[in-house]
Design a protein around this motif. Structure first.
Motif, PDB file in Angstrom:
ATOM      1  N   ARG A 284       2.277  46.883  56.480  1.00  0.00           N
ATOM      2  CA  ARG A 284       3.206  47.996  56.233  1.00  0.00           C
ATOM      3  C   ARG A 284       3.938  48.408  57.506  1.00  0.00           C
ATOM      4  O   ARG A 284       5.150  48.643  57.509  1.00  0.00           O
ATOM      5  N   ARG A 285       3.185  48.509  58.583  1.00  0.00           N
ATOM      6  CA  ARG A 285       3.783  48.936  59.847  1.00  0.00           C
ATOM      7  C   ARG A 285       4.837  47.955  60.324  1.00  0.00           C
ATOM      8  O   ARG A 285       5.931  48.350  60.769  1.00  0.00           O
ATOM      9  N   VAL A 286       4.542  46.670  60.254  1.00  0.00           N
ATOM     10  CA  VAL A 286       5.487  45.654  60.714  1.00  0.00           C
ATOM     11  C   VAL A 286       6.739  45.648  59.835  1.00  0.00           C
ATOM     12  O   VAL A 286       7.870  45.576  60.340  1.00  0.00           O
ATOM     13  N   LEU A 287       6.558  45.714  58.534  1.00  0.00           N
ATOM     14  CA  LEU A 287       7.715  45.712  57.634  1.00  0.00           C
ATOM     15  C   LEU A 287       8.615  46.915  57.892  1.00  0.00           C
ATOM     16  O   LEU A 287       9.849  46.806  57.832  1.00  0.00           O
ATOM     17  N   ALA A 288       8.003  48.044  58.196  1.00  0.00           N
ATOM     18  CA  ALA A 288       8.792  49.259  58.424  1.00  0.00           C
ATOM     19  C   ALA A 288       9.421  49.270  59.812  1.00  0.00           C
ATOM     20  O   ALA A 288      10.641  49.500  59.958  1.00  0.00           O
ATOM     21  N   GLU A 289       8.622  49.012  60.835  1.00  0.00           N
ATOM     22  CA  GLU A 289       9.091  49.167  62.202  1.00  0.00           C
ATOM     23  C   GLU A 289       9.897  47.979  62.709  1.00  0.00           C
ATOM     24  O   GLU A 289      10.892  48.151  63.423  1.00  0.00           O
ATOM     25  N   ASP A 290       9.481  46.762  62.361  1.00  0.00           N
ATOM     26  CA  ASP A 290      10.135  45.574  62.918  1.00  0.00           C
ATOM     27  C   ASP A 290      11.285  45.070  62.051  1.00  0.00           C
ATOM     28  O   ASP A 290      12.270  44.532  62.585  1.00  0.00           O
ATOM     29  N   ILE A 291      11.159  45.208  60.736  1.00  0.00           N
ATOM     30  CA  ILE A 291      12.213  44.716  59.847  1.00  0.00           C
ATOM     31  C   ILE A 291      13.080  45.857  59.335  1.00  0.00           C
ATOM     32  O   ILE A 291      14.247  45.656  58.996  1.00  0.00           O
ATOM     33  N   GLY A 292      12.523  47.060  59.280  1.00  0.00           N
ATOM     34  CA  GLY A 292      13.310  48.218  58.868  1.00  0.00           C
ATOM     35  C   GLY A 292      13.341  48.485  57.383  1.00  0.00           C
ATOM     36  O   GLY A 292      14.280  49.114  56.879  1.00  0.00           O
ATOM     37  N   LEU A 293      12.313  48.032  56.645  1.00  0.00           N
ATOM     38  CA  LEU A 293      12.279  48.267  55.205  1.00  0.00           C
ATOM     39  C   LEU A 293      11.832  49.697  54.903  1.00  0.00           C
ATOM     40  O   LEU A 293      11.083  50.313  55.664  1.00  0.00           O
ATOM     41  N   SER A 294      12.287  50.182  53.788  1.00  0.00           N
ATOM     42  CA  SER A 294      11.886  51.522  53.352  1.00  0.00           C
ATOM     43  C   SER A 294      10.518  51.468  52.694  1.00  0.00           C
ATOM     44  O   SER A 294      10.026  50.392  52.317  1.00  0.00           O
ATOM     45  N   GLY A 295       9.911  52.625  52.527  1.00  0.00           N
ATOM     46  CA  GLY A 295       8.618  52.689  51.869  1.00  0.00           C
ATOM     47  C   GLY A 295       8.666  52.124  50.466  1.00  0.00           C
ATOM     48  O   GLY A 295       7.744  51.431  50.012  1.00  0.00           O
ATOM     49  N   GLU A 296       9.741  52.404  49.748  1.00  0.00           N
ATOM     50  CA  GLU A 296       9.889  51.907  48.370  1.00  0.00           C
ATOM     51  C   GLU A 296       9.989  50.385  48.351  1.00  0.00           C
ATOM     52  O   GLU A 296       9.371  49.712  47.517  1.00  0.00           O
ATOM     53  N   GLN A 297      10.777  49.828  49.262  1.00  0.00           N
ATOM     54  CA  GLN A 297      10.911  48.365  49.341  1.00  0.00           C
ATOM     55  C   GLN A 297       9.566  47.712  49.655  1.00  0.00           C
ATOM     56  O   GLN A 297       9.217  46.677  49.090  1.00  0.00           O
TER      57      GLN A 297
END
Length: 396
Positions: free
Chosen positions: A372-385
């Motif tokens: 979750r952290r990598v998807l949010a911080e490194d790729i910039g995905l939203s919580g919903e995505q």
């Protein structure tokens, strides 16, 4: 701050060589994201032995201080996530067979188009070219093919492998060297590069001295046990209590060695003063040393030799060296706390840099612990995505 602070590494490698290299980078400050398969992850997570908490000691030895993201690379969406992650990285390390990353759309050509600054290290068994490029192999296969096993052991015995995973560990060091060299080169050229690093090539490169003897003398190197081909004495000798002591003496040490062992006649023999002469009379010299050392206690003799300025070292067991006062004084054994479990021990990365914080020494990640952290911080995905990706089983 640490030397590699701010460097992002995406690690697609598994088992030993690649993970060892990326652990070095992580502990020197790089942010290393380990990309693993959902469900079982890096296969070394199941390797014996295990700590009390069930964590593989093998996995823990090479995956400290990293983050883990579990992604299904068999799915198009999973491959896109991996692409997006690598597109923002400084270094990528992979150890698939040649062509595998290309088939997933994650090869150097594809990624360098999106990220020209990427230093992309492909660590394979036999390289991207050559008649053996598609062969599979393990550490001991490379030791065997390269001649390392043929050189290891005693003259009257069979060949032997090195006591540690020599090909994997040395290849891991070269992966780290290659990544750092690529990063340094990038500051000059303004762009990254692809590194084709074959484990087999690494092993051949380590044959520098046996190869030099072959090139100079036409000599096929032979197994010598603990003896040194070019220096006498340089070997392990058994002491009174059965323990072994390694003694290695050059010309300047020879008189002191003889004096300490009571070999007065040898000390006075001018025809033994030079190493070349002792090499030519190897059996005679080593036999005399063997007899003299066999009558001495190891601890007493080791201290006496070192006091006389003669290089000598006890042949330690693994527990002995891990509990050695010098090892402890240098801080080479450390402990880390895995979530919910008592402290576990490991051998630290050795280099120390002045002016920087001590290197990291953190527990290896649980499988997908940082997805979750990598998807949010490194790729910039939203919580919903992110939640939708979990629901579809693309990440774990």
């Amino acid at each position: 701050m640490r030397p590699l602070e701010g460097i992002r590494v995406v690690d697609f490698s598994r088992v030993l060589a690649g993970p060892f290299a990326t652990q070095i980078l992580a502990e020197m400050g790089a942010s290393v994201t380990k990309v693993e398969r959902p469900g079982d992850g890096d296969e070394s997570r199941t390797f014996e032995p295990v700590f009390d908490n069930g964590m593989s000691a093998y996995y823990a030895a090479f995956n400290r201080s990293k983050r883990s993201i579990a992604v299904d690379l068999k799915s198009a969406a999973g491959r896109q996530l991996a692409f997006d992650l690598a597109a923002k990285a400084d270094v990528l390390v992979e150890n698939f067979l040649p062509g595998a990353m290309d088939r997933m759309g994650l090869g150097y050509e594809a990624l360098s188009g999106a990220n020209p600054n990427l230093v992309y290290v492909s660590n394979t068994g036999f390289g991207q070219t050559g008649p053996y490029r598609d062969r599979k192999g393990y550490d001991t296969i490379f030791q065997a093919l390269s001649g390392v096993i043929d050189l290891t052991g005693f003259p009257d015995g069979p060949p032997a492998k090195v006591g540690v995973p020599f090909a994997d560990l040395t290849s891991g060091l070269w992966i780290a060297i290659s990544a750092l060299t690529g990063l340094l080169g990038r500051t000059t050229t303004g762009k990254g590069c692809h590194v084709d690093l074959a484990m087999m090539d690494v092993q051949v490169s380590l044959l520098s001295l046996p190869a030099a003897r072959y090139f100079a003398l036409g000599e096929t190197a032979r197994r010598t046990g603990t003896e040194h081909l070019g220096r006498v004495p340089s070997a392990a000798f058994q002491c009174r209590g059965g323990e072994w002591l390694f003694v290695s003496a050059s010309d300047q040490h020879w008189p002191m060695l003889c004096a300490t062992l009571g070999l007065d006649a040898m000390a006075a023999d001018e025809s033994l003063a030079r190493n070349l002469d002792r090499v030519n009379r190897r059996d005679e010299v080593n036999a005399a040393l063997k007899t003299a050392i066999a009558g001495r206690e190891r601890a007493e003799l080791a201290d006496a030799l070192r006091a006389a300025g003669v290089p000598a070292g006890e042949v330690s067991t693994v527990p002995e060296i891990l509990d050695d006062p010098h090892t402890n004084a240098r801080g080479m054994v450390g402990g880390f706390d895995a979530d919910g479990y008592r402290s576990m021990r490991g051998v630290k990365t050795p280099a120390r840099f002045s002016g920087y914080e001590p290197h990291r020494f953190e527990a290896p990640p649980g499988l997908g612990a940082d997805t979750r952290r990598v998807l949010a911080e490194d790729i910039g995905l939203s919580g919903e995505q992110i939640e939708k990706l979990f629901e579809k089983g693309i990440v774990a």
